[in-house]
Design a protein around this motif. Structure first.
Motif, PDB file in Angstrom:
ATOM      1  N   ALA A  81       9.428  42.322 -21.191  1.00 30.45           N
ATOM      2  CA  ALA A  81       8.726  43.661 -21.534  1.00 30.45           C
ATOM      3  C   ALA A  81       9.522  44.772 -22.434  1.00 30.45           C
ATOM      4  O   ALA A  81       9.207  45.416 -23.381  1.00 30.45           O
ATOM      5  N   SER A  82      11.059  44.628 -21.933  1.00 26.57           N
ATOM      6  CA  SER A  82      11.797  45.790 -22.588  1.00 26.57           C
ATOM      7  C   SER A  82      12.572  45.164 -23.665  1.00 26.57           C
ATOM      8  O   SER A  82      13.713  45.520 -24.121  1.00 26.57           O
ATOM      9  N   ALA A  99      23.699  47.032 -13.051  1.00 25.49           N
ATOM     10  CA  ALA A  99      24.961  47.762 -14.088  1.00 25.49           C
ATOM     11  C   ALA A  99      25.236  48.808 -13.557  1.00 25.49           C
ATOM     12  O   ALA A  99      26.143  49.429 -14.257  1.00 25.49           O
ATOM     13  N   LEU A 158      16.609  46.824 -13.400  1.00 22.97           N
ATOM     14  CA  LEU A 158      15.589  47.467 -12.379  1.00 22.97           C
ATOM     15  C   LEU A 158      16.193  47.178 -10.908  1.00 22.97           C
ATOM     16  O   LEU A 158      15.208  47.253  -9.999  1.00 22.97           O
ATOM     17  N   GLU A 206      12.038  38.685 -11.230  1.00 19.84           N
ATOM     18  CA  GLU A 206      12.761  38.705 -12.301  1.00 19.84           C
ATOM     19  C   GLU A 206      13.665  39.748 -12.438  1.00 19.84           C
ATOM     20  O   GLU A 206      14.541  39.657 -13.205  1.00 19.84           O
ATOM     21  N   HIS A 207      13.651  40.755 -11.549  1.00 18.59           N
ATOM     22  CA  HIS A 207      14.603  41.902 -11.845  1.00 18.59           C
ATOM     23  C   HIS A 207      15.851  41.732 -10.929  1.00 18.59           C
ATOM     24  O   HIS A 207      16.862  42.467 -11.510  1.00 18.59           O
ATOM     25  N   GLY A 241      24.858  45.665 -20.081  1.00 18.56           N
ATOM     26  CA  GLY A 241      24.385  45.435 -21.324  1.00 18.56           C
ATOM     27  C   GLY A 241      23.916  47.043 -21.604  1.00 18.56           C
ATOM     28  O   GLY A 241      24.433  47.906 -22.064  1.00 18.56           O
ATOM     29  N   GLN A 276      24.014  38.268 -11.930  1.00 21.57           N
ATOM     30  CA  GLN A 276      24.284  39.740 -12.164  1.00 21.57           C
ATOM     31  C   GLN A 276      25.722  40.253 -12.298  1.00 21.57           C
ATOM     32  O   GLN A 276      26.167  41.127 -11.734  1.00 21.57           O
ATOM     33  N   HIS A 328       6.116  52.900 -18.813  1.00 27.56           N
ATOM     34  CA  HIS A 328       6.593  54.424 -19.127  1.00 27.56           C
ATOM     35  C   HIS A 328       5.366  55.054 -19.064  1.00 27.56           C
ATOM     36  O   HIS A 328       5.312  56.362 -18.692  1.00 27.56           O
ATOM     37  N   MET A 340       9.146  50.841  -9.862  1.00 22.98           N
ATOM     38  CA  MET A 340       8.752  49.320 -10.166  1.00 22.98           C
ATOM     39  C   MET A 340       9.117  48.513  -9.297  1.00 22.98           C
ATOM     40  O   MET A 340      10.601  48.270  -9.144  1.00 22.98           O
ATOM     41  N   GLY A 350      23.102  39.638 -23.111  1.00 17.73           N
ATOM     42  CA  GLY A 350      23.960  39.773 -21.895  1.00 17.73           C
ATOM     43  C   GLY A 350      23.319  39.926 -20.401  1.00 17.73           C
ATOM     44  O   GLY A 350      23.563  39.404 -19.486  1.00 17.73           O
ATOM     45  N   GLY A 351      22.463  41.046 -20.520  1.00 20.51           N
ATOM     46  CA  GLY A 351      21.628  41.629 -19.618  1.00 20.51           C
ATOM     47  C   GLY A 351      20.573  40.601 -18.937  1.00 20.51           C
ATOM     48  O   GLY A 351      20.408  40.438 -18.006  1.00 20.51           O
ATOM     49  N   ASN A 395      31.712  43.134  -9.968  1.00 20.08           N
ATOM     50  CA  ASN A 395      30.765  43.810  -9.520  1.00 20.08           C
ATOM     51  C   ASN A 395      30.316  43.692  -8.215  1.00 20.08           C
ATOM     52  O   ASN A 395      29.314  43.348  -7.626  1.00 20.08           O
ATOM     53  N   GLY A 448       9.365  37.465 -18.397  1.00 18.00           N
ATOM     54  CA  GLY A 448       9.111  38.416 -19.596  1.00 18.00           C
ATOM     55  C   GLY A 448       7.568  37.853 -19.481  1.00 18.00           C
ATOM     56  O   GLY A 448       6.769  37.066 -18.737  1.00 18.00           O
ATOM     57  N   VAL A 484      29.973  37.157 -18.876  1.00 18.24           N
ATOM     58  CA  VAL A 484      29.514  36.187 -20.330  1.00 18.24           C
ATOM     59  C   VAL A 484      29.753  36.919 -21.637  1.00 18.24           C
ATOM     60  O   VAL A 484      29.438  38.066 -21.668  1.00 18.24           O
TER      61      VAL A 484
HETATM   62  C1  LIG Z   1      10.159  48.971 -19.388  1.00 14.96           C
HETATM   63  C2  LIG Z   1      10.797  47.971 -18.497  1.00 14.96           C
HETATM   64  C3  LIG Z   1      10.091  46.775 -18.725  1.00 14.96           C
HETATM   65  C4  LIG Z   1      11.016  45.717 -18.311  1.00 14.96           C
HETATM   66  N1  LIG Z   1      10.296  44.373 -18.348  1.00 14.96           N
HETATM   67  C5  LIG Z   1      10.944  43.247 -17.915  1.00 14.96           C
HETATM   68  C6  LIG Z   1      10.305  41.945 -17.922  1.00 14.96           C
HETATM   69  O1  LIG Z   1       9.344  41.848 -18.526  1.00 14.96           O
HETATM   70  N2  LIG Z   1      11.034  41.002 -17.208  1.00 14.96           N
HETATM   71  C7  LIG Z   1      12.403  41.149 -16.888  1.00 14.96           C
HETATM   72  O2  LIG Z   1      12.858  40.124 -16.449  1.00 14.96           O
HETATM   73  N3  LIG Z   1      13.151  42.391 -16.741  1.00 14.96           N
HETATM   74  C8  LIG Z   1      12.323  43.462 -17.352  1.00 14.96           C
HETATM   75  N4  LIG Z   1      12.943  44.752 -17.079  1.00 14.96           N
HETATM   76  C9  LIG Z   1      14.285  44.693 -16.768  1.00 14.96           C
HETATM   77  C10 LIG Z   1      15.447  44.502 -17.558  1.00 14.96           C
HETATM   78  O3  LIG Z   1      15.139  45.251 -18.840  1.00 14.96           O
HETATM   79  C11 LIG Z   1      15.931  43.385 -17.653  1.00 14.96           C
HETATM   80  O4  LIG Z   1      16.567  43.144 -16.112  1.00 14.96           O
HETATM   81  C12 LIG Z   1      17.051  42.928 -18.645  1.00 14.96           C
HETATM   82  O5  LIG Z   1      17.629  41.436 -18.616  1.00 14.96           O
HETATM   83  C13 LIG Z   1      18.090  43.941 -18.451  1.00 14.96           C
HETATM   84  O6  LIG Z   1      18.948  43.841 -19.822  1.00 14.96           O
HETATM   85  P1  LIG Z   1      20.087  45.034 -19.973  1.00 14.96           P
HETATM   86  O7  LIG Z   1      20.921  44.607 -21.470  1.00 14.96           O
HETATM   87  O8  LIG Z   1      19.436  46.282 -19.869  1.00 14.96           O
HETATM   88  O9  LIG Z   1      21.355  44.781 -18.731  1.00 14.96           O
HETATM   89  P2  LIG Z   1      21.823  45.760 -17.839  1.00 14.96           P
HETATM   90  O10 LIG Z   1      20.533  46.728 -17.090  1.00 14.96           O
HETATM   91  O11 LIG Z   1      22.812  46.525 -18.486  1.00 14.96           O
HETATM   92  O12 LIG Z   1      22.648  44.716 -16.697  1.00 14.96           O
HETATM   93  C14 LIG Z   1      21.523  43.883 -15.989  1.00 14.96           C
HETATM   94  C15 LIG Z   1      22.649  42.793 -15.012  1.00 14.96           C
HETATM   95  O13 LIG Z   1      23.210  41.988 -16.011  1.00 14.96           O
HETATM   96  C16 LIG Z   1      24.695  42.061 -15.784  1.00 14.96           C
HETATM   97  N5  LIG Z   1      25.344  41.818 -17.091  1.00 14.96           N
HETATM   98  C17 LIG Z   1      25.183  42.590 -17.881  1.00 14.96           C
HETATM   99  N6  LIG Z   1      25.726  42.235 -19.283  1.00 14.96           N
HETATM  100  C18 LIG Z   1      26.446  40.998 -18.766  1.00 14.96           C
HETATM  101  C19 LIG Z   1      27.484  40.060 -19.175  1.00 14.96           C
HETATM  102  N7  LIG Z   1      27.853  40.372 -20.371  1.00 14.96           N
HETATM  103  N8  LIG Z   1      27.996  39.171 -18.299  1.00 14.96           N
HETATM  104  C20 LIG Z   1      27.758  39.090 -17.109  1.00 14.96           C
HETATM  105  N9  LIG Z   1      26.658  40.073 -16.564  1.00 14.96           N
HETATM  106  C21 LIG Z   1      26.158  40.847 -17.238  1.00 14.96           C
HETATM  107  C22 LIG Z   1      24.801  43.385 -15.319  1.00 14.96           C
HETATM  108  O14 LIG Z   1      26.076  43.575 -14.437  1.00 14.96           O
HETATM  109  C23 LIG Z   1      23.833  43.851 -14.324  1.00 14.96           C
HETATM  110  O15 LIG Z   1      23.731  42.994 -13.072  1.00 14.96           O
HETATM  111  C24 LIG Z   1      12.278  45.870 -17.898  1.00 14.96           C
HETATM  112  C25 LIG Z   1      12.944  47.070 -17.633  1.00 14.96           C
HETATM  113  C26 LIG Z   1      12.158  48.020 -18.296  1.00 14.96           C
HETATM  114  C27 LIG Z   1      12.820  49.432 -18.122  1.00 14.96           C
END
Ligand SMILES: Cc1cc2nc3c(=O)[nH]c(=O)nc-3n(C[C@H](O)[C@H](O)[C@H](O)COP(=O)(O)OP(=O)(O)OC[C@H]3O[C@@H](n4cnc5c(N)ncnc54)[C@H](O)[C@@H]3O)c2cc1C
Length: 467
Positions: free
Chosen positions: A141-142, A87, A83, A422-423, A78, A207, A335, A345, A149-150, A459, A158, A213
């Motif tokens: 939070a992000s 990905a 974290l 959740e991560h 995504g 993951q 941040h 984290m 998808g992520g 993956n 969250g 998806v």
């Molecule tokens: C500042 C900050 C705050 C955060 N706060 C939270 C929070 O409050 N709660 C929380 O849960 N997380 C949080 N996170 C972590 C992160 O944002 C989440 O895990 C988020 O869901 C990841 O989304 P992404 O699009 O960046 O996915 P990516 O990091 O790109 O991928 C995440 C996972 O999903 C898989 N994936 C992505 N797309 C697909 C798809 N289409 N089909 C199948 N698998 C897929 C990837 O292979 C990987 O395993 C935070 C991160 C940061 C940096």
């Protein structure tokens, strides 16, 4: 699986170009570099051999079919805000990034669902449905940067899970591409559906290791009333932990219940100048979105519970703007932390009643390892993010970090909790899956993985420890 030989990689890329001439395929090293990592900067993952940016499901299916044919691993991606290294690139693998599959396809008001492509940013989906007077609840939070998808990949939590649940609770239908490149639809738009095994809950949070998806049908709700917001400051972490239990005991059901410790309060205040009590050991952010006067009444009860637990001050935000600043300060805590040093984290969780013990365990680990650990998180869910802050010049830093994370994970498990709330396990916590789940459960997970991905191309190296 072992990495495909260079000749196989070349044949695979040639097959992609022949089958999908319109596909955007990045092969320059400099382009691929930005897809190597997610937010786990401390991992050293391999560079993807190429990055595909499909714009429709049929392209994803063809990519996975060709990957299976050539035995090349694929990594769905995504926004890369993850974290756990989910990905991150894998050896000899193709990364499929969903940035171009970023359309909200349908908002179905009658059935309170939205149909979306996976590359839509969480905040953009929220805004699209809000324009129709509807509400999509999950809000990591992000949320301004991460994708749906992520969120589905990690089963993201969250700030409002405490009331509305995690991502999985909002999924009613999925379209997925399986490991052989087939397109399969799961679920639909019904609220209730018990036909056969629950495949949606299995895929959500896997993951990208069981399926890719390509579309999701997500549950919506009516827009809740505006939130009322309370902050309370405490002289000790223990007092804040006790306040969390007191809030439950008093029957308060907040839509947000977040904690920040002293190091976090100061770091956030340094960046955002919110006028927080910098001497407090902890702060709780409590919000209610009950209708009418009920929200204010809930916060009065919450303030009483906080005061009873020893709060030095409980303040209700004057208006929506002030509340938004406070919420945003909490959202940006990670941040703010990164200004203090190298911040890692973590994501432990315990049953809510054991939060004070978890807070004590975090303090103990910090003292034992002579490290700064700044803690914030979704305390209403029993989910805390201890941020281990490393001095960039400390030669013993990595070793201390390893000892500290090991101790934190073990403390969470001993308290009946989890190494990741959740991560996700991803790569970062693979070695602790068995400690968490036990050998029997890990064997069941392996059996599922082998059944759904017999060639091991989806993956690989994520979630499950090396066999
Ligand atoms: C500042 C900050 C705050 C955060 N706060 C939270 C929070 O409050 N709660 C929380 O849960 N997380 C949080 N996170 C972590 C992160 O944002 C989440 O895990 C988020 O869901 C990841 O989304 P992404 O699009 O960046 O996915 P990516 O990091 O790109 O991928 C995440 C996972 O999903 C898989 N994936 C992505 N797309 C697909 C798809 N289409 N089909 C199948 N698998 C897929 C990837 O292979 C990987 O395993 C935070 C991160 C940061 C940096």
């Amino acid at each position: 699986m072992s990495a495909p030989a260079p000749t196989v990689q070349a044949a695979f890329l040639a097959a992609i170009r022949a089958a999908l001439p319109e596909l955007r395929l990045l092969t320059d090293a400099i382009d691929r570099e930005s897809y190597r990592r997610d937010e786990t900067a401390y991992l050293e993952p391999p560079l993807p051999i190429a990055v595909a940016l499909p714009s429709r499901t049929a392209e994803v299916a063809e990519l996975v079919r060709l990957a299976a044919l050539h035995r090349v691993p694929v990594v769905p991606r995504g926004a890369g805000t993850g974290l756990s290294g989910g990905a991150a690139g894998v050896e000899g693998g193709l990364t499929i990034a969903f940035a171009r599959m970023n359309r909200v396809l349908e908002i179905d008001r009658d059935n309170f669902v939205v149909v979306t492509q996976p590359g839509v940013i969480n905040a953009e989906l929220k805004a699209a449905v809000a324009a129709e007077g509807l509400f999509y609840a999950p809000d990591p939070a992000s949320y301004e940067t991460c994708t749906i998808g992520g969120n589905l990949g990690t089963n993201a939590g969250g700030l409002c899970c405490v009331k509305y649940g995690v991502t999985r609770d909002s999924v009613v239908g999925l379209e997925v591409v399986t490991a052989d490149g087939s397109i399969v639809r799961l679920g639909g738009r019904t609220v209730k559906d018990v036909a056969g095994y629950g495949l949606i809950p299995l895929i959500v949070g896997s993951q990208g290791t069981l399926a890719v998806v390509t579309e999701a049908t997500l549950r919506l709700r009516p827009t809740p009333p505006p939130k009322a917001t309370l902050i309370a400051f405490f002289p000790t972490l223990d007092a804040a932990g006790r306040a969390v239990s007191a809030l439950s005991a008093a029957g308060v059901e907040p839509c947000t219940l977040e904690l920040m410790d002293r190091t976090t309060i100061r770091a956030v205040d340094d960046v955002h100048a919110l006028g927080l009590d910098r001497d407090a050991a902890a702060m709780l952010l409590v919000e209610s979105d009950l209708p009418g006067d009920a929200a204010g009444a809930a916060l009065e009860v919450a303030a009483g519970a906080c005061d009873g637990a020893g709060a030095t001050a409980s303040l209700i935000a004057a208006d929506a703007q002030e509340a938004d600043w406070l919420r945003q300060g909490r959202r940006m805590a990670f941040h703010a932390m990164e200004r203090l040093g190298v911040a890692r984290m973590e994501d432990v969780g315990v049953p809510r009643g054991r939060v004070p013990e978890l807070l004590a365990a975090i303090e103990r680990v910090a003292a034992e390892q002579e490290l700064t650990i700044a803690t914030f998180g979704h305390v209403g869910d029993g989910n805390l993010h201890p941020n281990i802050i490393l001095d960039r010049d400390d030669p013993d830093g990595e070793a201390k970090l390893k000892r500290a994370t090991d101790a934190l994970y073990r403390a969470a498990v001993e308290l009946g909790g989890t190494v990741t709330a959740e991560h996700g396990i991803g790569v970062a916590r693979r070695d602790y899956l068995e400690l968490q789940r036990g050998a029997g459960a890990v064997a069941m997970m392996r059996a599922i993985k082998d059944a759904l991905d017999p060639l091991g191309i989806l993956n690989p190296g994520k979630v499950l420890p090396e066999a």
